[in-house]
Design an enzyme around this catalytic site. Structure first.
Site, mmCIF file in Angstrom:
data_model
loop_
_atom_site.group_PDB
_atom_site.id
_atom_site.type_symbol
_atom_site.label_atom_id
_atom_site.label_comp_id
_atom_site.label_asym_id
_atom_site.label_seq_id
_atom_site.Cartn_x
_atom_site.Cartn_y
_atom_site.Cartn_z
ATOM 1 N N CYS A 44 0.856 -1.179 0.000
ATOM 2 C CA CYS A 44 0.000 0.000 0.000
ATOM 3 C C CYS A 44 0.893 1.231 0.000
ATOM 4 C CB CYS A 44 -0.946 0.081 1.190
ATOM 5 S SG CYS A 44 -2.204 -1.185 1.201
ATOM 6 N N ARG A 59 4.059 -0.520 -4.691
ATOM 7 C CA ARG A 59 3.744 -1.004 -3.340
ATOM 8 C C ARG A 59 2.391 -1.721 -3.272
ATOM 9 N NH1 ARG A 59 6.995 1.796 0.521
ATOM 10 N NH2 ARG A 59 5.532 1.150 2.106
ATOM 11 N N TRP A 107 -2.710 -2.723 -1.758
ATOM 12 C CA TRP A 107 -2.473 -4.171 -1.838
ATOM 13 C C TRP A 107 -3.446 -4.774 -0.838
ATOM 14 C CZ3 TRP A 107 -0.882 -8.226 1.364
ATOM 15 C CH2 TRP A 107 -0.505 -9.389 0.706
ATOM 16 N N ASN A 132 -2.014 2.502 5.509
ATOM 17 C CA ASN A 132 -1.146 1.378 5.137
ATOM 18 C C ASN A 132 -0.855 0.602 6.416
ATOM 19 O OD1 ASN A 132 0.886 -0.335 4.217
ATOM 20 N ND2 ASN A 132 2.463 1.249 4.275
ATOM 21 N N GLY A 133 -1.199 -0.685 6.422
ATOM 22 C CA GLY A 133 -0.966 -1.485 7.633
ATOM 23 C C GLY A 133 -2.190 -2.333 7.921
ATOM 24 N N GLU A 181 17.235 -18.565 -5.948
ATOM 25 C CA GLU A 181 16.891 -17.208 -6.383
ATOM 26 C C GLU A 181 16.436 -17.213 -7.848
ATOM 27 O OE1 GLU A 181 16.143 -14.567 -5.068
ATOM 28 O OE2 GLU A 181 16.499 -12.988 -6.531
ATOM 29 N N LYS A 184 12.796 -15.938 -9.126
ATOM 30 C CA LYS A 184 12.627 -14.883 -10.138
ATOM 31 C C LYS A 184 11.678 -15.357 -11.226
ATOM 32 C CE LYS A 184 13.632 -12.207 -8.460
ATOM 33 N NZ LYS A 184 14.246 -11.922 -7.207
ATOM 34 N N GLU A 190 7.912 -15.795 -9.908
ATOM 35 C CA GLU A 190 7.155 -14.603 -9.500
ATOM 36 C C GLU A 190 6.802 -13.681 -10.660
ATOM 37 O OE1 GLU A 190 9.122 -11.957 -6.713
ATOM 38 O OE2 GLU A 190 11.055 -12.357 -7.621
ATOM 39 N N HIS A 250 17.191 -37.499 -5.049
ATOM 40 C CA HIS A 250 16.360 -37.924 -3.915
ATOM 41 C C HIS A 250 14.892 -37.546 -4.114
ATOM 42 C CE1 HIS A 250 19.916 -39.113 -1.718
ATOM 43 N NE2 HIS A 250 20.466 -37.947 -2.034
ATOM 44 N N LYS A 273 5.742 -4.664 -3.459
ATOM 45 C CA LYS A 273 7.039 -4.477 -2.841
ATOM 46 C C LYS A 273 6.807 -4.027 -1.405
ATOM 47 C CE LYS A 273 11.437 -3.509 -4.574
ATOM 48 N NZ LYS A 273 11.855 -4.814 -5.057
HETATM 49 C C1 F6R Z 1 11.427 -11.298 -4.571
HETATM 50 C C2 F6R Z 1 11.236 -10.231 -3.619
HETATM 51 C C3 F6R Z 1 10.760 -10.580 -2.268
HETATM 52 C C4 F6R Z 1 11.512 -9.771 -1.218
HETATM 53 C C5 F6R Z 1 10.935 -10.035 0.181
HETATM 54 C C6 F6R Z 1 11.714 -9.326 1.269
HETATM 55 O O1 F6R Z 1 11.897 -10.820 -5.786
HETATM 56 O O2 F6R Z 1 11.435 -9.084 -3.915
HETATM 57 O O3 F6R Z 1 10.875 -11.953 -2.030
HETATM 58 O O4 F6R Z 1 12.854 -10.117 -1.268
HETATM 59 O O5 F6R Z 1 9.603 -9.633 0.218
HETATM 60 O O6 F6R Z 1 11.673 -7.953 1.100
HETATM 61 P P1 F6R Z 1 12.726 -7.012 1.809
HETATM 62 O O7 F6R Z 1 14.059 -7.339 1.254
HETATM 63 O O8 F6R Z 1 12.285 -5.621 1.474
HETATM 64 O O9 F6R Z 1 12.658 -7.309 3.273
#
Ligand code: F6R
Length: 611
Positions: free
Chosen positions: A2, A27, A73, A99-100, A484, A488, A491, A507, A606
């Site tokens: 948010c 966000r 969000w 936000n929260g 990772e 990527k 997502e 396994h 994010k």
């Molecule tokens: C994946 C991604 C998320 C963040 C996770 C932690 O591409 O961006 O998995 O890594 O939400 O976020 P931060 O680093 O802001 O604590």
């Protein structure tokens, strides 16, 4: 998670709010809304993107020099027009953006319903707007007092901005757990969840602290605590430029951020590796270094990509500094009654510095007397303010929801920490110390080289864009990179992908392999190289498609793999910084070719400020 934005001053508020919402859209993008205070309050909100809101508002009255805006969000209630913010209180006195999460909203709602309040939406935020209004009308108090009293009844997290129709000369803002920044202009103020909507207007900002309430008129700001003590605002200067938050000619933020990595890594070690490359200096660790180097155990906590960086950190710190390391998902750590000793050191990793689970895990570790350090990207965010020391990553703003340059910057910091601690603990010889530093300094140039092969990655992406599943395999330092790479891909392209330690394949996951399954194997030269070669043979024997990341000049794997992507040679401890780049690009191109919204993948946002 948010985004909130607000303005009070002498300029028309609407363009500032709508541009601010576009900056904050990363966000959350389930819905967007604004409220403008002119003679009356006009509220417009729409499910979907900020552009949907903009189209909806086109023929409406957007006058007003005070306003608030929100991009959502969804947490409580489906993403629809009704649940979108701002929320107006039942009798129209208050309009709020939030936000929260208000955790006790159910109980508060019931009490308000018993007193005649009816609710339009399913949100916790509407409960708060009605609670404030109820106190305001019942107690016949000012808006400020009503907000303060309401917040003392609330359990949960909030970044809030509130307008009151009867006090049209002010905004009221409050923070607990969710970030809020106030930009100071000339007879005007800007508010936002982060500095990105503010930086084009002013560089002077105030970061609200926990439990702060700000009462903001266009020419006056007063800061108070929840218990009504007057506070002195601390003014900071933003170290951020507008072009850092623009796409700069790239089609997507994610692509821009992948290509920025030579620079972001350089910025992360610049000034920390001393000019003759003979030493590492981490200012944020100076005071804590004696305790850090004697740590009996380091526990690294983080979520998602930051957790993957933590796993690379485990290999680095155990290998180079010989300190036992455990890496924990912050969300698991905080709920499983962990054993935390006073001589443990906790390292919290977070790009945003606001991730709710990581923040809660830090609180827990502090309560148990452990020293907590942070590795964060966003300056002034909550985690660096809560920790005993730490290192900023200097990756610059990361706007693409999928993390790329933050990961490599986090790994760069962990690499510097491991080399420094290895030297301090006499594990690394002088010669190796210098060798590792020189290798680290050469990484940006090596990444530049990998980036010149992007057309090759694009061609491979075209071949496998329709696959339903991918497997990513790596050993040692490359195991976290495999995780990772898989994250990527899933997502942003919505293709199912799993990362595994290469040897674990036999396994279980080997059962999945057939002629349709692409398997990305990170097979750069390191001490497990021969073993990985055997793993590739096992895959080929089952007709799997092998896409191998190899060290330049490798001829052995070229013979067996379907495709090879070359990366320059480096010390194995630095391998993750190179090996992750082709994986980021592969995911990016596959997602673009599948028509996915790479910068704003579905259901994600994010900065995950909810638990
Ligand atoms: C994946 C991604 C998320 C963040 C996770 C932690 O591409 O961006 O998995 O890594 O939400 O976020 P931060 O680093 O802001 O604590």
């Amino acid at each position: 998670m948010c985004g909130i934005v607000a303005y009070i001053g002498s300029k028309p508020a609407y363009p500032i709010l709508i541009n601010g919402l576009k900056r904050l859209e990363y966000r959350g993008y389930d819905s967007a809304g604004i409220a403008l205070l002119d003679k009356n309050i006009s509220t417009y909100k729409r499910k979907g993107k900020v552009s949907d809101l903009e189209a909806f508002v086109e023929d409406k009255n957007t006058n007003g020099f005070i306003g608030i805006g929100h991009t959502r969000w969804a947490t409580h209630g489906a993403p629809n027009d009704v649940n979108a913010h701002p929320h107006v209180s039942q009798h129209g006195h208050f309009v709020i953006i939030h936000n929260g999460i208000i955790e006790n909203y159910g109980r508060l709602k019931k009490r308000l319903e018993d007193r005649g309040y009816k609710f339009q939406s399913e949100t916790d935020t509407e409960v708060l707007s009605n609670l404030i209004e109820y106190i305001y009308l019942k107690g016949n108090v000012s808006a400020e007092i009503a907000v303060r009293l309401a917040l003392t009844k609330v359990i949960g997290a909030y970044g809030l901005v509130i307008m009151c129709k009867d006090e049209p000369d002010k905004l009221i803002a409050a923070r607990k757990g969710s970030p809020l920044v106030i930009g100071i202009g000339k007879e005007e103020y800007y508010l936002a969840s982060d500095a990105t909507p503010i930086v084009e207007y002013t560089k002077s900002v105030i970061y609200l602290n926990e439990n702060d309430i700000a009462i903001i008129k266009k020419d006056e700001l007063s800061l108070k605590s929840l218990t009504n003590e007057k506070l002195t605002p601390e003014i900071h200067t933003l170290d951020l430029d507008v072009d850092e938050i623009e796409k700069g000619g790239y089609e997507h933020y994610m692509l821009k951020e992948i290509f920025e990595q030579p620079r972001s890594i350089l910025d992360t070690f610049r000034g920390r590796v001393v000019p003759d490359m003979s030493a590492i200096h981490l200012g944020g660790l100076l005071e804590v270094l004696p305790r850090l180097k004697e740590a009996k155990r380091i526990i690294i906590i983080g979520c998602g990509t930051s957790w993957h960086a933590g796993l690379v950190g485990e290999y680095l710190l155990e290998d180079l500094a010989r300190i036992p390391v455990e890496v924990e998902y912050a969300s698991e750590f905080r709920y499983r009654n962990p054993i935390i000793n006073k001589d443990d050191v906790i390292i919290a990793i977070s790009q945003s510095g606001e991730t709710a689970d990581t923040l809660a895990a830090i609180q827990l570790a502090k309560e148990n007397g452990a020293m907590v350090l942070g590795i964060c990207n966003v300056v002034g965010s909550s985690i660096p303010r809560l920790t005993d020391g730490g290192v900023y990553t200097h990756a610059g703003p990361e706007i693409g929801v999928a993390s790329t340059k933050a990961f490599t910057a986090q790994v760069t910091v962990l690499t510097m920490m491991a080399i420094l601690l290895g030297r301090e603990r006499n594990i690394i010889s002088d010669e190796n110390y210098k060798k590792l530093i020189l290798e680290l300094v050469s990484i940006p140039e090596k990444i530049e080289k990998i980036l010149t092969y992007s057309a090759v990655f694009e061609k491979i992406a075209a071949l496998y864009k329709n696959a339903n599943n991918f497997l990513y395999l790596g050993r040692g330092y490359f195991f976290p990179v495999a995780l990772e790479g898989a994250l990527k891909l899933k997502e942003i392209s919505y293709i199912h992908a799993e990362g595994y330690p290469a040897a674990e394949m036999k396994h279980g996951p080997i059962a999945l392999i057939d002629e349709k399954m692409p398997i990305v194997v990170i097979a750069a030269k390191d001490k497990s190289y021969e073993k990985v070669v055997s793993n590739i043979q096992e895959v080929k024997a089952r007709k799997g498609i092998v896409i191998a990341i190899v060290t330049e000049g490798d001829t052995i794997i070229k013979e067996m793999a379907d495709h090879v992507l070359e990366i320059p040679y480096t010390h194995e401890a630095l391998g993750p910084l190179l090996a992750v780049i082709p994986l980021q690009l592969l995911s990016y191109y596959i997602a673009v070719m599948r028509g996915c919204n790479v910068d704003q993948p579905r259901n994600l946002a994010k900065s995950v400020t909810v638990e």
